[in-house]
Every structure is written in C-alpha cells, then in structure tokens.
Design a protein around this motif. Structure first.
Motif, short mmCIF file in Angstrom:
data_model
loop_
_atom_site.label_atom_id
_atom_site.label_comp_id
_atom_site.label_asym_id
_atom_site.label_seq_id
_atom_site.Cartn_x
_atom_site.Cartn_y
_atom_site.Cartn_z
N HIS A 31 2.20 6.84 0.66
CA HIS A 31 2.10 6.39 2.04
C HIS A 31 1.20 5.16 2.14
O HIS A 31 1.51 4.20 2.84
CB HIS A 31 1.56 7.50 2.94
CG HIS A 31 2.55 8.55 3.27
ND1 HIS A 31 3.45 8.42 4.30
CD2 HIS A 31 2.79 9.75 2.72
CE1 HIS A 31 4.20 9.51 4.37
NE2 HIS A 31 3.82 10.33 3.41
N GLU A 32 0.08 5.22 1.44
CA GLU A 32 -0.85 4.09 1.46
C GLU A 32 -0.21 2.84 0.87
O GLU A 32 -0.35 1.74 1.40
CB GLU A 32 -2.12 4.45 0.68
CG GLU A 32 -3.15 3.34 0.66
CD GLU A 32 -4.36 3.70 -0.17
OE1 GLU A 32 -5.16 2.78 -0.43
OE2 GLU A 32 -4.52 4.87 -0.57
N VAL A 34 3.01 2.10 0.71
CA VAL A 34 4.04 1.60 1.63
C VAL A 34 3.39 0.86 2.80
O VAL A 34 3.84 -0.23 3.18
CB VAL A 34 4.94 2.75 2.14
CG1 VAL A 34 5.80 2.31 3.31
CG2 VAL A 34 5.81 3.27 1.02
N ALA A 35 2.30 1.41 3.35
CA ALA A 35 1.60 0.74 4.44
C ALA A 35 1.05 -0.61 3.98
O ALA A 35 1.16 -1.62 4.70
CB ALA A 35 0.48 1.63 4.97
N ASN A 36 0.47 -0.65 2.78
CA ASN A 36 -0.04 -1.92 2.25
C ASN A 36 1.09 -2.91 1.99
O ASN A 36 0.93 -4.11 2.21
CB ASN A 36 -0.83 -1.69 0.96
CG ASN A 36 -2.16 -1.04 1.21
OD1 ASN A 36 -2.65 -1.00 2.33
ND2 ASN A 36 -2.76 -0.51 0.17
N TRP A 37 2.21 -2.41 1.53
CA TRP A 37 3.36 -3.27 1.26
C TRP A 37 3.86 -3.92 2.55
O TRP A 37 4.11 -5.12 2.58
CB TRP A 37 4.46 -2.45 0.59
CG TRP A 37 5.66 -3.23 0.19
CD1 TRP A 37 5.73 -4.23 -0.73
CD2 TRP A 37 6.99 -3.05 0.68
NE1 TRP A 37 7.02 -4.67 -0.85
CE2 TRP A 37 7.82 -3.97 0.01
CE3 TRP A 37 7.55 -2.20 1.61
CZ2 TRP A 37 9.17 -4.05 0.25
CZ3 TRP A 37 8.91 -2.28 1.84
CH2 TRP A 37 9.71 -3.20 1.17
N TRP A 38 3.99 -3.14 3.61
CA TRP A 38 4.43 -3.69 4.89
C TRP A 38 3.39 -4.66 5.46
O TRP A 38 3.75 -5.60 6.17
CB TRP A 38 4.73 -2.58 5.89
CG TRP A 38 6.05 -1.93 5.65
CD1 TRP A 38 6.25 -0.65 5.21
CD2 TRP A 38 7.35 -2.50 5.79
NE1 TRP A 38 7.59 -0.40 5.08
CE2 TRP A 38 8.30 -1.52 5.43
CE3 TRP A 38 7.81 -3.76 6.18
CZ2 TRP A 38 9.66 -1.75 5.45
CZ3 TRP A 38 9.17 -3.99 6.21
CH2 TRP A 38 10.08 -3.00 5.84
N ALA A 39 2.12 -4.44 5.16
CA ALA A 39 1.05 -5.33 5.64
C ALA A 39 0.85 -6.52 4.70
O ALA A 39 -0.06 -7.32 4.92
CB ALA A 39 -0.25 -4.55 5.79
N GLY A 61 9.73 4.26 1.67
CA GLY A 61 9.48 3.87 3.06
C GLY A 61 10.42 4.53 4.04
O GLY A 61 10.06 4.75 5.20
N ALA A 64 8.58 7.79 4.60
CA ALA A 64 7.21 7.67 5.10
C ALA A 64 7.13 7.60 6.62
O ALA A 64 6.08 7.80 7.19
CB ALA A 64 6.54 6.44 4.49
N ARG A 65 8.24 7.36 7.27
CA ARG A 65 8.27 7.28 8.73
C ARG A 65 8.17 8.64 9.41
O ARG A 65 7.86 8.72 10.58
CB ARG A 65 9.55 6.59 9.19
CG ARG A 65 9.68 5.20 8.67
CD ARG A 65 10.99 4.60 9.06
NE ARG A 65 11.12 3.29 8.44
CZ ARG A 65 12.06 2.44 8.72
NH1 ARG A 65 12.98 2.75 9.62
NH2 ARG A 65 12.11 1.28 8.11
N CYS A 71 8.21 14.66 5.74
CA CYS A 71 8.33 13.70 4.65
C CYS A 71 8.26 14.40 3.30
O CYS A 71 9.07 14.11 2.42
CB CYS A 71 7.22 12.65 4.77
SG CYS A 71 7.15 11.51 3.38
#
Length: 87
Positions: A31-32, A34-39, A61, A64-65, A71
């Motif tokens: 999850h972390e 994926v969040a970093n990837w989107w950011a 991802g 992860a939603r 999930c």
C-alpha cells in the motif's frame, strides 16, 4: 474432492484475514509503495521494504483502493487462483 479442499483452504485463509488482517501480511508495504508511486516518490526503501518490479504497482493498485480486509481477501484470492493455475 480436490475442489472442496481448495475451497476449504480459501475459506480458512479468508477467515484468518477477517480475524487478524495484518498478521502475516506484507500488504501494508505494498500500500505504501503504491501511494508513493502515485505521488511520484521513491517506492524502494531498502531490503526490508518494497522489493518487486515496478510492473507490480499498477496491478496491486487495483486492489489497494479497497478497505484493508477486502483488499487482503481479494489479493490473496487472486494469488490462490494463480497458484491453482500454476499447479
């Protein structure tokens, strides 16, 4: 009989996830990442962190939603199905 054993195994895993979603789980790291990837931040934090190829991120991802328990069950279900196809 094989399908029954497979289904029982899946139900046992799902019940373990519902009871304790973060025990024996690597998905908080996913999850972390994926969040970093989107950011557009780094996803690799060392040997104890995310250690997969970047192609993994858009695939995970999709899961992860969902809320954490959902999930976990979906992610492990897909892994379970993949293992079945592999066998």
């Amino acid at each position: 009989m094989a399908w029954t054993l497979w289904a029982i195994s899946a139900l046992v895993i799902a019940s373990m996830i519902v009871a304790h979603p973060l025990v024996r789980s690597m998905t908080p790291g996913y999850h972390e990442a994926v969040a970093n990837w989107w950011a557009r931040q780094t996803v690799y934090t060392g040997p104890a962190g995310f250690n997969y190829l970047p192609i993994f991120l858009p695939f995970f991802g999709l899961f992860a939603r969902f809320p954490l328990v959902v999930c976990e069950i979906l992610w492990r279900g897909v892994a379970f199905v993949g293992l079945g196809f592999g066998l």
